[in-house]
Scaffold this active site. Structure first.
Site, PDB file in Angstrom:
ATOM      1  N   CYS A   1      -5.819  10.004   4.759  1.00 36.49           N
ATOM      2  CA  CYS A   1      -5.338   8.873   5.562  1.00 36.49           C
ATOM      3  C   CYS A   1      -5.110   9.295   7.005  1.00 36.49           C
ATOM      4  CB  CYS A   1      -4.046   8.316   4.968  1.00 36.49           C
ATOM      5  SG  CYS A   1      -4.288   7.244   3.532  1.00 36.49           S
TER       6      CYS A   1
ATOM      7  N   GLU B   1       6.270 -13.590  -6.712  1.00 33.34           N
ATOM      8  CA  GLU B   1       5.734 -14.757  -7.417  1.00 33.34           C
ATOM      9  C   GLU B   1       6.805 -15.495  -8.213  1.00 33.34           C
ATOM     10  OE1 GLU B   1       2.607 -11.398  -7.921  1.00 33.34           O
ATOM     11  OE2 GLU B   1       4.780 -11.610  -7.886  1.00 33.34           O
TER      12      GLU B   1
ATOM     13  N   ILE C   1       7.809  -4.551   4.221  1.00 35.08           N
ATOM     14  CA  ILE C   1       7.241  -3.378   4.879  1.00 35.08           C
ATOM     15  C   ILE C   1       6.347  -2.619   3.910  1.00 35.08           C
ATOM     16  CG2 ILE C   1       7.759  -1.216   6.070  1.00 35.08           C
ATOM     17  CD1 ILE C   1      10.378  -2.464   7.016  1.00 35.08           C
TER      18      ILE C   1
ATOM     19  N   LEU D   1       9.119  -3.878  -8.043  1.00 33.73           N
ATOM     20  CA  LEU D   1       8.551  -3.793  -9.386  1.00 33.73           C
ATOM     21  C   LEU D   1       8.693  -2.384  -9.956  1.00 33.73           C
ATOM     22  CD1 LEU D   1       5.265  -5.889  -8.983  1.00 33.73           C
ATOM     23  CD2 LEU D   1       7.509  -6.634  -9.785  1.00 33.73           C
TER      24      LEU D   1
END
Length: 301
Positions: free
Chosen positions: A278, A133, A145, A104
């Site tokens: 993270c 979709e 991934i 996208l």
């Protein structure tokens, strides 16, 4: 191969996902290049053996996924969330397969077209600027991934059904995703979901990956089984992500001036907070990364 019956997709939902993805991945290719390795791979690497460089470990991660798919020359591989094209290129060059990539991101789409066009092969190569979709073509195998985080919990059933139905009886798929834990799971492991942790997760899904939601490994397994897949024991990549994030953070920090020049100080600070945060929460076992393999009945037999 069997085609599935189409389920109408909400234009608003699709448009929103485009906006969410582009808000992150279309920041600046030059910015991401400042901390990524030459493969331009933006996901957990696989440091096996431990002395691998980041570039080598990224190829090892791609190979780890591809090797679970039992790909044969001439098969067609669908890469959902194909990034900058490294997995597709590796699959074509190493395994002699046809590839289709979905993204996208306009920037990633443009780079993938360049990467695929540069491969010396007669195999079919295409990258589509669309979401899963809207894809219903038959394929032999699927790899995804670290795109799953963008799909949304409410779409998991549709995702797995679609993937199940577009593959043949011996179809195989791998999905690699960052995952979080249910508070009950954390309590069982002697962990507690603190306000600080919840706030950081919210930061990730609002300021780094808008619209994103982390699954749990259990959700990935349960929704896959519900669609008809057999799911072997998932593989945790947590130690490998800790090392990946540390290298990314160190590299971006060493390129601070360039990063600010191509984006802004606000963007640089936001990504440093993301990468260092993270690393901390993966180290503290509050976050994990799971590689899950999905087998259709013909592959599981």
């Amino acid at each position: 191969m069997t085609r599935m019956a189409e389920k109408p997709i909400s234009p608003t939902k699709t448009r929103t996902r485009f906006e969410d993805i582009q808000a992150h991945y279309d920041v600046s290719d030059d910015f991401f290049a400042l901390f990524q390795d030459p493969t331009r791979t933006y996901s957990c690497a696989y440091f096996e053996p431990p002395e691998l460089t980041l570039e080598e470990a990224q190829y090892a991660k791609v190979d780890l996924n591809l090797d679970k798919l039992d790909l044969k020359p001439g098969m067609t591989l669908l890469d959902i969330g194909c990034g900058w094209g490294t997995t597709m290129r590796r699959a074509v060059e190493r395994l002699d397969v046809n590839v289709i990539g979905l993204t996208l991101s306009k920037n990633q789409h443009a780079r993938c077209e360049q990467v695929l066009a540069s491969i010396d092969t007669n195999r079919s190569r295409q990258v589509l600027l669309q979401g899963w979709e809207d894809f219903a073509e038959p394929v032999d195998r699927i790899v995804s991934i670290e795109a799953f985080e963008h799909f949304g919990h409410e779409n998991y059933d549709d995702f797995f059904k679609r993937c199940f139905n577009i593959m043949p009886a011996d179809g195989r798929m791998t999905v690699q995703s960052s995952v979080s834990y249910h508070p009950y799971e954390m309590a069982a492991r002697g962990k507690k979901l603190s306000f600080e942790t919840a706030r950081f997760i919210k930061f990730i899904v609002t300021e780094i990956f808008p619209g994103g939601r982390l699954p749990s490994t259990e959700m990935m397994v349960e929704h896959g089984e519900k669609a008809g897949f057999t799911v072997p024991e998932p593989l945790s990549l947590r130690p490998h992500y800790i090392k990946t994030l540390r290298i990314w953070g160190d590299t971006l920090q060493s390129n601070k001036d360039k990063a600010i020049e191509v984006t802004s100080e606000e963007v640089y600070n936001r990504y440093m907070k993301y990468l260092r945060g993270c690393e901390h929460y993966f180290t503290d076992e509050m976050l994990d990364c799971s590689l899950v393999t999905y087998l259709k009945p013909g592959a599981a037999a």
